[in-house]
Write a protein that holds these residues in place. Sequence first.
Motif, PDB file in Angstrom:
ATOM      1  N   ARG A 201       0.835  -1.208   0.000  1.00  0.00           N
ATOM      2  CA  ARG A 201       0.000   0.000   0.000  1.00  0.00           C
ATOM      3  C   ARG A 201       0.868   1.255   0.000  1.00  0.00           C
ATOM      4  O   ARG A 201       0.547   2.237  -0.656  1.00  0.00           O
ATOM      5  CB  ARG A 201      -0.914   0.024   1.241  1.00  0.00           C
ATOM      6  N   LEU A 202       1.968   1.171   0.744  1.00  0.00           N
ATOM      7  CA  LEU A 202       2.886   2.310   0.838  1.00  0.00           C
ATOM      8  C   LEU A 202       3.447   2.650  -0.538  1.00  0.00           C
ATOM      9  O   LEU A 202       3.567   3.813  -0.904  1.00  0.00           O
ATOM     10  CB  LEU A 202       4.009   1.937   1.815  1.00  0.00           C
ATOM     11  N   LEU A 203       3.733   1.614  -1.300  1.00  0.00           N
ATOM     12  CA  LEU A 203       4.258   1.790  -2.648  1.00  0.00           C
ATOM     13  C   LEU A 203       3.255   2.565  -3.518  1.00  0.00           C
ATOM     14  O   LEU A 203       3.599   3.525  -4.195  1.00  0.00           O
ATOM     15  CB  LEU A 203       4.529   0.405  -3.253  1.00  0.00           C
ATOM     16  N   TRP A 204       1.991   2.133  -3.445  1.00  0.00           N
ATOM     17  CA  TRP A 204       0.956   2.819  -4.227  1.00  0.00           C
ATOM     18  C   TRP A 204       0.741   4.251  -3.715  1.00  0.00           C
ATOM     19  O   TRP A 204       0.542   5.170  -4.491  1.00  0.00           O
ATOM     20  CB  TRP A 204      -0.367   2.044  -4.175  1.00  0.00           C
TER      21      TRP A 204
ATOM     22  N   ASP B 212       0.883   7.876  -5.579  1.00  0.00           N
ATOM     23  CA  ASP B 212      -0.159   8.916  -5.467  1.00  0.00           C
ATOM     24  C   ASP B 212       0.471  10.272  -5.185  1.00  0.00           C
ATOM     25  O   ASP B 212      -0.017  11.314  -5.622  1.00  0.00           O
ATOM     26  CB  ASP B 212      -1.134   8.582  -4.325  1.00  0.00           C
ATOM     27  N   TYR B 213       1.574  10.243  -4.402  1.00  0.00           N
ATOM     28  CA  TYR B 213       2.256  11.470  -4.029  1.00  0.00           C
ATOM     29  C   TYR B 213       2.902  12.095  -5.266  1.00  0.00           C
ATOM     30  O   TYR B 213       2.870  13.302  -5.478  1.00  0.00           O
ATOM     31  CB  TYR B 213       3.300  11.149  -2.949  1.00  0.00           C
ATOM     32  N   ILE B 214       3.456  11.229  -6.097  1.00  0.00           N
ATOM     33  CA  ILE B 214       4.136  11.711  -7.314  1.00  0.00           C
ATOM     34  C   ILE B 214       3.101  12.119  -8.375  1.00  0.00           C
ATOM     35  O   ILE B 214       3.203  13.162  -8.999  1.00  0.00           O
ATOM     36  CB  ILE B 214       5.089  10.622  -7.867  1.00  0.00           C
ATOM     37  N   TYR B 215       2.087  11.255  -8.542  1.00  0.00           N
ATOM     38  CA  TYR B 215       1.020  11.547  -9.516  1.00  0.00           C
ATOM     39  C   TYR B 215      -0.298  11.627  -8.758  1.00  0.00           C
ATOM     40  O   TYR B 215      -0.959  10.599  -8.578  1.00  0.00           O
ATOM     41  CB  TYR B 215       0.921  10.431 -10.563  1.00  0.00           C
TER      42      TYR B 215
ATOM     43  N   ARG C  40     -10.481  15.026  -7.265  1.00  0.00           N
ATOM     44  CA  ARG C  40      -9.028  14.921  -7.038  1.00  0.00           C
ATOM     45  C   ARG C  40      -8.716  14.546  -5.594  1.00  0.00           C
ATOM     46  O   ARG C  40      -9.431  14.947  -4.685  1.00  0.00           O
ATOM     47  CB  ARG C  40      -8.344  16.260  -7.348  1.00  0.00           C
ATOM     48  N   GLY C  41      -7.670  13.788  -5.395  1.00  0.00           N
ATOM     49  CA  GLY C  41      -7.192  13.521  -4.036  1.00  0.00           C
ATOM     50  C   GLY C  41      -6.965  12.063  -3.735  1.00  0.00           C
ATOM     51  O   GLY C  41      -5.887  11.678  -3.331  1.00  0.00           O
ATOM     52  N   LYS C  42      -7.996  11.229  -3.958  1.00  0.00           N
ATOM     53  CA  LYS C  42      -7.858   9.811  -3.645  1.00  0.00           C
ATOM     54  C   LYS C  42      -8.248   8.986  -4.863  1.00  0.00           C
ATOM     55  O   LYS C  42      -9.046   9.431  -5.678  1.00  0.00           O
ATOM     56  CB  LYS C  42      -8.802   9.421  -2.495  1.00  0.00           C
ATOM     57  N   ARG C  43      -7.718   7.751  -4.923  1.00  0.00           N
ATOM     58  CA  ARG C  43      -8.083   6.864  -6.042  1.00  0.00           C
ATOM     59  C   ARG C  43      -9.531   6.408  -5.919  1.00  0.00           C
ATOM     60  O   ARG C  43     -10.185   6.103  -6.903  1.00  0.00           O
ATOM     61  CB  ARG C  43      -7.156   5.645  -6.059  1.00  0.00           C
ATOM     62  N   TRP C  44     -10.010   6.293  -4.686  1.00  0.00           N
ATOM     63  CA  TRP C  44     -11.394   5.886  -4.423  1.00  0.00           C
ATOM     64  C   TRP C  44     -11.805   6.674  -3.193  1.00  0.00           C
ATOM     65  O   TRP C  44     -11.285   6.447  -2.101  1.00  0.00           O
ATOM     66  CB  TRP C  44     -11.445   4.374  -4.198  1.00  0.00           C
TER      67      TRP C  44
ATOM     68  N   ALA D  62      -4.282   1.437 -10.874  1.00  0.00           N
ATOM     69  CA  ALA D  62      -4.046   1.704  -9.450  1.00  0.00           C
ATOM     70  C   ALA D  62      -5.314   1.475  -8.624  1.00  0.00           C
ATOM     71  O   ALA D  62      -5.254   1.357  -7.401  1.00  0.00           O
ATOM     72  CB  ALA D  62      -3.546   3.130  -9.263  1.00  0.00           C
ATOM     73  N   LEU D  63      -6.466   1.426  -9.294  1.00  0.00           N
ATOM     74  CA  LEU D  63      -7.729   1.192  -8.575  1.00  0.00           C
ATOM     75  C   LEU D  63      -7.799  -0.212  -7.979  1.00  0.00           C
ATOM     76  O   LEU D  63      -8.508  -0.431  -6.998  1.00  0.00           O
ATOM     77  CB  LEU D  63      -8.920   1.377  -9.530  1.00  0.00           C
TER      78      LEU D  63
END
Length: 239
Positions: A13-16, A20-23, A33-37, A104-105
């Motif tokens: 999860r940390l990897l994903w 998220d931080y980069i993109y 905007r903000g979270k994948r879900w 990423a979802l």
Amino acid sequence: MLTSERPVFGLYRLLWSGLDYIYPPACGGCGKRGKRWCDDCNDASKRITPPMCIRCGRPLSNSAEICDRCKTDPPAFIALRSWAIYCGSIRRAIHQLKYRRDIALGEVLAKGLIDILDSTMWDIDIVAPIPLGKKRHKERGYNQAALLAFPLAIAKGLPYKNNALQRVQETTSQVHLSREERARNVKNAFRADSKIVAGHNIIIVDDVTTTGATMQACALALIDAGANCVYGLTLARAG
Ligand SMILES: [Zn+2]
Ligand SMILES: [Zn+2]
């Protein structure tokens, strides 16, 4: 929430989250905007809760434990469960995952599958995704069911077996088919590897189930190859 997730899943999860931080992501359900879900989409999803058939997981209006369909024609799997009804945000998110390469979802939506598994007493040895045919896999580049099954496997510390099942027949789209037509469409479409599955309890994972015909065909192939028993888990349930 109490879950039995493995520490390695925390790293995954940390990897994903790092990505998220980069993109910075947009929600797969609403585009915010903000979270994948996002929490709003998660809360608005129509979760499938009892009363439901204890075998096929179909929502029931009364408290009958097994639906009439499963009574007259019991499925090859022990039980099938789905996280939510296939509509609204989850429908859009699955569409993004499946057709818009929003891969990423998978990790974030797998949380729903982990929650269901945590609520059951299922005894599982192996996690396997429902495979795509070679042609479709090549066109899409990935299998959306695998993107859900893999995080589930690492969260629960279970072996993930991508090759447990193979789709040996390319099937046509099932969108407009009746229950009987779907069953015919996927019958004999799958083969299981007995070297991987014999003697084991398998959970098969998919994004959406409609009539359970694909799950049934996969369960039959697995049992044919010597699997001990089969469970099914999908993110959503249509119809
Ligand atoms: Zn949203
Ligand atoms: Zn049923």
